[in-house]
Design a protein around this motif. Structure first.
Motif, PDB file in Angstrom:
ATOM      1  N   SER A  68      13.085   7.638  -1.414  1.00 24.23           N
ATOM      2  CA  SER A  68      13.536   6.781  -0.317  1.00 24.23           C
ATOM      3  C   SER A  68      12.730   5.502  -0.230  1.00 24.23           C
ATOM      4  O   SER A  68      13.127   4.585   0.459  1.00 24.23           O
ATOM      5  CB  SER A  68      13.473   7.532   1.017  1.00 24.23           C
ATOM      6  N   TYR A  69      11.612   5.434  -0.946  1.00 23.65           N
ATOM      7  CA  TYR A  69      10.794   4.217  -0.841  1.00 23.65           C
ATOM      8  C   TYR A  69      10.949   3.284  -2.024  1.00 23.65           C
ATOM      9  O   TYR A  69      10.783   2.096  -1.911  1.00 23.65           O
ATOM     10  CB  TYR A  69       9.308   4.583  -0.648  1.00 23.65           C
ATOM     11  N   ASP A  98       6.476  17.711   4.347  1.00 21.12           N
ATOM     12  CA  ASP A  98       6.370  16.378   3.750  1.00 21.12           C
ATOM     13  C   ASP A  98       5.040  15.743   4.138  1.00 21.12           C
ATOM     14  O   ASP A  98       4.381  16.171   5.084  1.00 21.12           O
ATOM     15  CB  ASP A  98       7.547  15.497   4.180  1.00 21.12           C
ATOM     16  N   ASP A  99       4.698  14.689   3.396  1.00 17.40           N
ATOM     17  CA  ASP A  99       3.439  14.018   3.670  1.00 17.40           C
ATOM     18  C   ASP A  99       3.464  13.274   5.003  1.00 17.40           C
ATOM     19  O   ASP A  99       2.524  13.323   5.771  1.00 17.40           O
ATOM     20  CB  ASP A  99       3.086  13.051   2.515  1.00 17.40           C
ATOM     21  N   ASP A 102       7.910   8.854   8.817  1.00 14.83           N
ATOM     22  CA  ASP A 102       7.852   7.409   9.051  1.00 14.83           C
ATOM     23  C   ASP A 102       9.106   7.012   9.828  1.00 14.83           C
ATOM     24  O   ASP A 102       9.159   7.162  11.047  1.00 14.83           O
ATOM     25  CB  ASP A 102       7.722   6.679   7.714  1.00 14.83           C
ATOM     26  N   THR A 103      10.145   6.558   9.145  1.00 10.51           N
ATOM     27  CA  THR A 103      11.389   6.286   9.876  1.00 10.51           C
ATOM     28  C   THR A 103      12.080   7.597  10.270  1.00 10.51           C
ATOM     29  O   THR A 103      12.891   7.623  11.196  1.00 10.51           O
ATOM     30  CB  THR A 103      12.385   5.483   9.018  1.00 10.51           C
ATOM     31  N   GLY A 104      11.798   8.657   9.535  1.00 12.69           N
ATOM     32  CA  GLY A 104      12.430   9.955   9.795  1.00 12.69           C
ATOM     33  C   GLY A 104      13.713  10.170   9.015  1.00 12.69           C
ATOM     34  O   GLY A 104      14.292  11.255   9.047  1.00 12.69           O
ATOM     35  N   ARG A 105      14.149   9.154   8.279  1.00 18.09           N
ATOM     36  CA  ARG A 105      15.445   9.266   7.586  1.00 18.09           C
ATOM     37  C   ARG A 105      15.422  10.358   6.509  1.00 18.09           C
ATOM     38  O   ARG A 105      16.401  11.057   6.312  1.00 18.09           O
ATOM     39  CB  ARG A 105      15.807   7.929   6.945  1.00 18.09           C
ATOM     40  N   THR A 106      14.294  10.462   5.812  1.00 15.17           N
ATOM     41  CA  THR A 106      14.209  11.454   4.728  1.00 15.17           C
ATOM     42  C   THR A 106      14.343  12.870   5.282  1.00 15.17           C
ATOM     43  O   THR A 106      15.180  13.661   4.820  1.00 15.17           O
ATOM     44  CB  THR A 106      12.849  11.320   3.997  1.00 15.17           C
ATOM     45  N   LYS A 131       3.927   8.660  12.059  1.00 16.98           N
ATOM     46  CA  LYS A 131       3.628   7.304  12.535  1.00 16.98           C
ATOM     47  C   LYS A 131       4.159   7.129  13.950  1.00 16.98           C
ATOM     48  O   LYS A 131       5.293   7.516  14.245  1.00 16.98           O
ATOM     49  CB  LYS A 131       4.271   6.268  11.614  1.00 16.98           C
ATOM     50  N   PHE A 152       0.795   1.097   6.485  1.00 15.02           N
ATOM     51  CA  PHE A 152       1.032   1.774   5.208  1.00 15.02           C
ATOM     52  C   PHE A 152      -0.256   2.450   4.745  1.00 15.02           C
ATOM     53  O   PHE A 152      -1.306   1.817   4.674  1.00 15.02           O
ATOM     54  CB  PHE A 152       1.511   0.772   4.160  1.00 15.02           C
ATOM     55  N   VAL A 153      -0.166   3.738   4.445  1.00 14.79           N
ATOM     56  CA  VAL A 153      -1.352   4.499   4.047  1.00 14.79           C
ATOM     57  C   VAL A 153      -1.133   5.154   2.682  1.00 14.79           C
ATOM     58  O   VAL A 153       0.005   5.383   2.264  1.00 14.79           O
ATOM     59  CB  VAL A 153      -1.704   5.588   5.092  1.00 14.79           C
ATOM     60  N   LEU A 158       0.150  10.665  -0.835  1.00 16.95           N
ATOM     61  CA  LEU A 158       0.881   9.413  -0.587  1.00 16.95           C
ATOM     62  C   LEU A 158       0.506   8.366  -1.630  1.00 16.95           C
ATOM     63  O   LEU A 158      -0.681   8.182  -1.943  1.00 16.95           O
ATOM     64  CB  LEU A 158       0.553   8.881   0.805  1.00 16.95           C
ATOM     65  N   ASP A 159       1.519   7.640  -2.115  1.00 10.23           N
ATOM     66  CA  ASP A 159       1.267   6.707  -3.219  1.00 10.23           C
ATOM     67  C   ASP A 159       1.611   5.266  -2.855  1.00 10.23           C
ATOM     68  O   ASP A 159       2.335   5.005  -1.900  1.00 10.23           O
ATOM     69  CB  ASP A 159       2.131   7.077  -4.432  1.00 10.23           C
TER      70      ASP A 159
HETATM   71  P1  XMP Z   1      10.797   8.085   6.028  1.00  8.70           P
HETATM   72  O1  XMP Z   1      10.294   8.896   7.206  1.00  8.70           O
HETATM   73  O2  XMP Z   1      10.751   6.612   6.330  1.00  8.70           O
HETATM   74  O3  XMP Z   1       9.748   8.319   4.863  1.00  8.70           O
HETATM   75  O4  XMP Z   1      12.127   8.507   5.564  1.00  8.70           O
HETATM   76  C1  XMP Z   1      10.164   8.331   3.536  1.00  8.70           C
HETATM   77  C2  XMP Z   1       9.062   8.568   2.563  1.00  8.70           C
HETATM   78  O5  XMP Z   1       8.403   7.340   2.398  1.00  8.70           O
HETATM   79  C3  XMP Z   1       7.099   7.567   2.065  1.00  8.70           C
HETATM   80  N1  XMP Z   1       6.246   6.872   3.038  1.00  8.70           N
HETATM   81  C4  XMP Z   1       5.037   6.408   2.761  1.00  8.70           C
HETATM   82  N2  XMP Z   1       4.336   6.456   1.621  1.00  8.70           N
HETATM   83  N3  XMP Z   1       2.550   5.381   2.701  1.00  8.70           N
HETATM   84  C5  XMP Z   1       3.087   5.947   1.602  1.00  8.70           C
HETATM   85  O6  XMP Z   1       2.412   6.018   0.583  1.00  8.70           O
HETATM   86  C6  XMP Z   1       3.193   5.279   3.875  1.00  8.70           C
HETATM   87  O7  XMP Z   1       2.644   4.761   4.857  1.00  8.70           O
HETATM   88  C7  XMP Z   1       4.529   5.823   3.898  1.00  8.70           C
HETATM   89  N4  XMP Z   1       5.449   5.924   4.869  1.00  8.70           N
HETATM   90  C8  XMP Z   1       6.504   6.572   4.287  1.00  8.70           C
HETATM   91  C9  XMP Z   1       6.841   9.051   2.114  1.00  8.70           C
HETATM   92  O8  XMP Z   1       6.882   9.599   0.822  1.00  8.70           O
HETATM   93  C10 XMP Z   1       7.981   9.558   2.935  1.00  8.70           C
HETATM   94  O9  XMP Z   1       8.317  10.874   2.566  1.00  8.70           O
END
Ligand code: XMP
Length: 182
Positions: A68-69, A98-99, A102-106, A131, A152-153, A158-159
């Motif tokens: 998703s990113y 999940d790690d 963030d937006t919650g969409r995943t 977040k 962003f972390v 997390l990568d």
């Molecule tokens: P959402 O909740 O936006 O998150 O669907 C989708 C995926 O995005 C990655 N993600 C991040 N990866 N730093 C990262 O390295 C971040 O701050 C971050 N925010 C989102 C993460 O894999 C998540 O499952």
């Protein structure tokens, strides 16, 4: 690798103590059950390894791969499943791991498919990080390690551009590292 980190948000020891408490909660909530833990690849793998070894229950493990990113620091808003088949979850109590929320969409997209297509009996969400932000969808994780600000972390799974997953802590990248790898 460590030189690219501006500051550490959560040290390894802090994460480990929190995982002890989360595992206790899950062990209590699923007494008498055998939950199926579904880890979202790649980000959830470190959390899966550390958390599951602390849970005092019989359990099953599955993985699912989504993107998703697509490499940047902002969510694309599109969740693409990298495999067509879902795990066999019919009638199972699922904890989706999940790690980060963030937006919650995943998590929303996967949970919906698990309930509507795979026939899971229940799906709870477990994330190391959540977040603090207004989300485009109503997703609440039942198990949350830490609430963090909307930045962003990297690290602990997390990568950024595929790197930093093996950092044992959660950190914030220096702007020059983000630019160098962009
Ligand atoms: P959402 O909740 O936006 O998150 O669907 C989708 C995926 O995005 C990655 N993600 C991040 N990866 N730093 C990262 O390295 C971040 O701050 C971050 N925010 C989102 C993460 O894999 C998540 O499952």
């Amino acid at each position: 690798m460590h030189n690219d980190i501006d500051h550490v948000l959560l040290h390894e020891s802090t994460i480990m103590s929190r995982l002890d408490a989360m595992a206790r909660d899950i062990t209590r909530d699923y007494q008498g059950e055998m939950p199926t833990i579904v880890c979202i690849l790649q980000g959830g793998i470190i959390l899966m390894a550390d958390l599951l070894r602390r849970i005092q229950l019989p359990l099953l493990i599955e993985t699912i791969s989504v993107a998703s990113y697509h490499g940047g620091t902002l969510s694309s808003g599109v969740v693409s499943f990298k495999q067509n088949a879902l795990p066999d979850l019919k009638g199972k109590h699922v904890i989706l791991l999940d790690d980060i929320l963030d937006t919650g969409r995943t998590l929303e997209a996967i949970r919906d498919r698990f309930v509507n297509e795979a026939g899971a009996a229940s799906v709870k969400l477990c994330v190391l990080l959540s977040k603090k932000k207004d989300r485009p969808c109503e997703v609440v994780a039942e198990y949350v390690g830490f609430e963090i600000g909307d930045e962003f972390v990297v690290g602990y799974g997390l990568d950024y551009q595929g790197q930093y997953r093996n950092l044992p802590y959660i950190g914030v990248l220096k702007p020059e590292a983000i630019q160098r790898l962009a």
